[in-house]
Design a protein around this motif. Structure first.
Motif, PDB file in Angstrom:
ATOM      1  N   UNK A 184       3.790   8.252   2.782  1.00 39.68           N
ATOM      2  CA  UNK A 184       4.749   7.950   3.852  1.00 39.68           C
ATOM      3  C   UNK A 184       4.243   6.780   4.706  1.00 39.68           C
ATOM      4  N   UNK A 185       5.150   5.996   5.241  1.00 37.72           N
ATOM      5  CA  UNK A 185       4.744   4.874   6.094  1.00 37.72           C
ATOM      6  C   UNK A 185       3.854   5.312   7.253  1.00 37.72           C
ATOM      7  N   UNK A 186       4.023   6.541   7.711  1.00 39.69           N
ATOM      8  CA  UNK A 186       3.218   7.052   8.826  1.00 39.69           C
ATOM      9  C   UNK A 186       1.718   7.001   8.508  1.00 39.69           C
TER      10      UNK A 186
ATOM     11  N   UNK B 185       0.831  -1.207   0.000  1.00 38.47           N
ATOM     12  CA  UNK B 185       0.000   0.000   0.000  1.00 38.47           C
ATOM     13  C   UNK B 185       0.866   1.257   0.000  1.00 38.47           C
ATOM     14  N   UNK B 186       1.939   1.238   0.779  1.00 34.75           N
ATOM     15  CA  UNK B 186       2.846   2.387   0.803  1.00 34.75           C
ATOM     16  C   UNK B 186       3.399   2.641  -0.589  1.00 34.75           C
ATOM     17  N   UNK B 187       3.826   1.565  -1.248  1.00 32.01           N
ATOM     18  CA  UNK B 187       4.384   1.701  -2.600  1.00 32.01           C
ATOM     19  C   UNK B 187       3.324   2.135  -3.611  1.00 32.01           C
ATOM     20  N   UNK B 188       2.149   1.528  -3.533  1.00 31.51           N
ATOM     21  CA  UNK B 188       1.081   1.837  -4.489  1.00 31.51           C
ATOM     22  C   UNK B 188       0.560   3.257  -4.311  1.00 31.51           C
ATOM     23  N   UNK B 189       0.394   3.667  -3.086  1.00 29.94           N
ATOM     24  CA  UNK B 189      -0.130   5.007  -2.809  1.00 29.94           C
ATOM     25  C   UNK B 189       0.954   6.075  -2.868  1.00 29.94           C
TER      26      UNK B 189
END
Length: 70
Positions: A41-43, A34-38
Motif C-alpha cells: 500500500x502507498x502508506x 517501489x509501490x508497484x514492485x513491492x
C-alpha cells in the motif's frame, strides 16, 4: 549556510528548477515504482519517507529545535 539565517533560507529559482523539482520528480517516480514492485500500500512508502525525514531532522538538531519558527 549561515547558522543564524537557518530559519530564513529560501531556495533560488535556479535551485528550484535544477535541483529541487527534478529531485521531487525522481523521488515520486521511484516511490510509485517501489509501490508497484513491492505490491504494498502507498502508506508503507509514505511511512518510509516519514522515517527518513525523522532521521534527517535527528541528524541536524539545531534545525529540529527551531522548526517551530519555520
Amino acid at each position: 549556510m549561515d547558522k543564524k539565517n537557518i530559519n530564513r533560507w529560501e531556495p533560488t529559482k535556479l535551485q528550484i528548477d535544477n535541483i529541487i523539482l527534478p529531485a521531487y520528480t525522481d523521488l515520486s517516480k521511484r516511490c510509485v515504482s517501489y509501490i508497484n514492485e513491492l505490491e504494498c500500500p502507498p502508506q508503507y512508502i509514505a511511512d518510509m519517507l516519514r522515517d527518513l525525514a525523522d532521521a534527517i531532522m535527528t541528524s541536524y538538531p539545531e534545525v529540529k529545535n527551531n522548526s517551530s519558527n519555520l
